[in-house]
Design a protein around this motif. Structure first.
Motif, short mmCIF file in Angstrom:
data_model
loop_
_atom_site.label_atom_id
_atom_site.label_comp_id
_atom_site.label_asym_id
_atom_site.label_seq_id
_atom_site.Cartn_x
_atom_site.Cartn_y
_atom_site.Cartn_z
N ALA A 34 0.73 -1.03 -0.23
CA ALA A 34 -0.01 -0.27 0.23
C ALA A 34 1.00 1.41 0.42
O ALA A 34 1.82 1.02 0.61
CB ALA A 34 -1.41 -0.08 1.81
N TYR A 38 -0.50 8.09 -0.38
CA TYR A 38 -2.03 7.40 -0.42
C TYR A 38 -2.85 8.59 -0.21
O TYR A 38 -3.11 9.39 0.31
CB TYR A 38 -2.68 6.64 0.30
N GLY A 114 -2.32 -5.43 5.49
CA GLY A 114 -3.57 -4.69 5.17
C GLY A 114 -4.22 -4.47 6.64
O GLY A 114 -5.62 -4.32 7.53
N GLN A 134 -8.97 -5.75 9.26
CA GLN A 134 -8.18 -5.68 8.20
C GLN A 134 -8.91 -3.62 8.15
O GLN A 134 -10.10 -3.08 8.31
CB GLN A 134 -9.47 -5.55 6.59
N TYR A 136 -9.30 -0.07 5.56
CA TYR A 136 -9.36 -0.04 4.35
C TYR A 136 -9.31 -1.05 3.70
O TYR A 136 -9.63 -0.58 2.17
CB TYR A 136 -7.94 1.43 3.94
N LYS A 137 -8.26 -1.36 3.11
CA LYS A 137 -7.80 -2.73 2.47
C LYS A 137 -7.87 -3.69 2.63
O LYS A 137 -8.00 -4.44 3.94
CB LYS A 137 -5.99 -2.48 1.17
N TYR A 215 -18.62 -4.71 0.42
CA TYR A 215 -17.47 -4.04 0.04
C TYR A 215 -17.43 -5.46 -1.79
O TYR A 215 -17.48 -6.25 -1.44
CB TYR A 215 -16.55 -4.85 0.76
N VAL A 217 -14.59 -5.57 -3.62
CA VAL A 217 -13.07 -5.71 -3.57
C VAL A 217 -12.23 -6.33 -4.76
O VAL A 217 -12.52 -7.90 -4.95
CB VAL A 217 -12.25 -6.37 -2.58
N THR A 221 -4.79 -7.05 -5.42
CA THR A 221 -4.28 -6.02 -4.98
C THR A 221 -4.98 -5.78 -3.40
O THR A 221 -4.86 -4.88 -2.69
CB THR A 221 -4.76 -5.23 -5.86
N ALA A 223 -7.81 -4.68 -3.32
CA ALA A 223 -8.58 -3.01 -2.85
C ALA A 223 -9.96 -2.92 -3.64
O ALA A 223 -10.49 -3.62 -4.65
CB ALA A 223 -7.52 -2.01 -4.10
N PRO A 224 -10.35 -2.24 -2.36
CA PRO A 224 -12.25 -2.05 -2.93
C PRO A 224 -12.23 -1.35 -3.70
O PRO A 224 -11.56 -0.39 -3.91
CB PRO A 224 -12.84 -1.63 -0.82
N ALA A 265 -7.05 -0.01 -9.54
CA ALA A 265 -7.21 -1.04 -8.61
C ALA A 265 -6.48 -2.16 -10.18
O ALA A 265 -5.61 -2.71 -9.95
CB ALA A 265 -8.73 -1.96 -8.59
#
Length: 303
Positions: A34, A38, A114, A134, A136-137, A215, A217, A221, A223-224, A265
């Motif tokens: 990550a 960011y 994460g 978790q 964020y990710k 979510y 995802v 990655t 990543a949402p 993503a």
């Protein structure tokens, strides 16, 4: 001359062959992480939401505009951790009431898994919290299983259950659902008259929150790329009687925000593939070719 060139090709080829697995298994894990720097502004909308307006002394129904700004604290990004700060503002579009709600969140988490870390002044609305699950990710190369995901409103990690595969704007994703049981989040003194509990003085009301967070995802990655929040918050008196809606809304990310997250993503997945697969494979192929050609040239000269 051919013998010298052959020796060089053999040496370089052997080096590249050895380098390929090093890039795959040592360099790639170090680079896939990550971002410390960011930055993202995401938007959500809630149509026909209800919330208790203190200035109006009653529950209002409105369309809401929600802005979430997330920024990495680069100075605190040390070793395997990253630290992100988040600020959320809610605006009542229908009744032209900006800033009906504000919230802040500071989180630290492992940049690869994460998972939350308890350091660096992590907090929700300035109040210290213990992070779990978790943040964020999800992990890179996530699995089709249940994960613990930290819920900042409830102040604790709750299960997010894998419910199936899906597509978001053409991108293959995993879908997870987190059900939040009714949880008391605060107790507040309020004027009794506002809630028909007397004409003077204050009374104590408890705020209870329940809901469902969904979510979508990207699995490589973690990543949402899309999120929906069904929130049901009510105010109850000490005898358990519901006195008013506090905040009831079905918030969904805007199409623009979803597309931005999907694009990010896709870019992240491409980088992971490049570092983990493409570069090591190219190094291996080039190394084998150079080694074979080098051996052929070396033997041809000797013969």
């Amino acid at each position: 001359m051919n013998r010298v060139v052959g020796s060089v090709l053999i040496a370089v080829g052997a080096f590249l062959i050895v380098l390929a697995p090093l890039v795959r298994f040592q360099v790639a894990p170090a680079l896939i992480a990550a971002k410390a720097d960011y930055y993202l502004i995401s938007k959500l909308e809630a149509t026909g939401a209800q919330y208790f307006s203190v200035p109006d002394g009653k529950v209002l129904t409105a369309d809401l505009d929600i802005t979430v700004t997330t920024r990495g604290d680069v100075k605190e990004a040390v070793g395997d951790r990253v630290v992100w700060d988040e600020f959320t503002s809610v605006n009542d579009v229908t009744n032209s009431k900006p800033g009906i709600s504000f919230s802040e969140r500071r989180s630290a988490f492992d940049k690869r898994t994460g998972v939350g870390l308890n350091c660096c002044g992590v907090s929700v609305d300035k109040e210290p919290v213990q992070l779990q699950g978790q943040i964020y990710k999800f992990p890179f190369d996530m699995e089709k299983r249940t994960y613990l995901v930290f819920n900042s409103t409830a102040g604790k990690a709750l299960e997010a259950r894998f419910v199936g595969e899906d597509k978001v704007n053409g991108l293959d994703v995993y879908k997870f659902e987190q059900v939040v049981p009714e949880t008391k989040t605060e107790t507040r003194n309020v004027p009794a008259a506002l809630f028909d509990m007397g004409e003077s003085g204050d009374v104590q009301l408890d705020r209870f929150y329940s809901g469902t967070n969904t979510y979508w995802v990207e699995p490589v990655t973690g990543a949402p790329v899309r999120q929906e929040q069904q929130r049901h918050e009510v105010l109850k008196s000490q005898d358990g009687t519901e006195r008013a809606k506090a905040f009831v809304a079905d918030a969904k990310m805007t199409d623009k925000t979803v597309q931005e997250l999907v694009d990010s993503a896709i870019d992240g997945r491409s980088q992971v593939t490049l570092i983990r697969t493409t570069i090591p494979l190219v190094l291996l192929i080039v190394g084998v070719v150079m080694l074979v050609v080098g051996v052929w040239m070396f033997r041809r000269k000797v013969a």
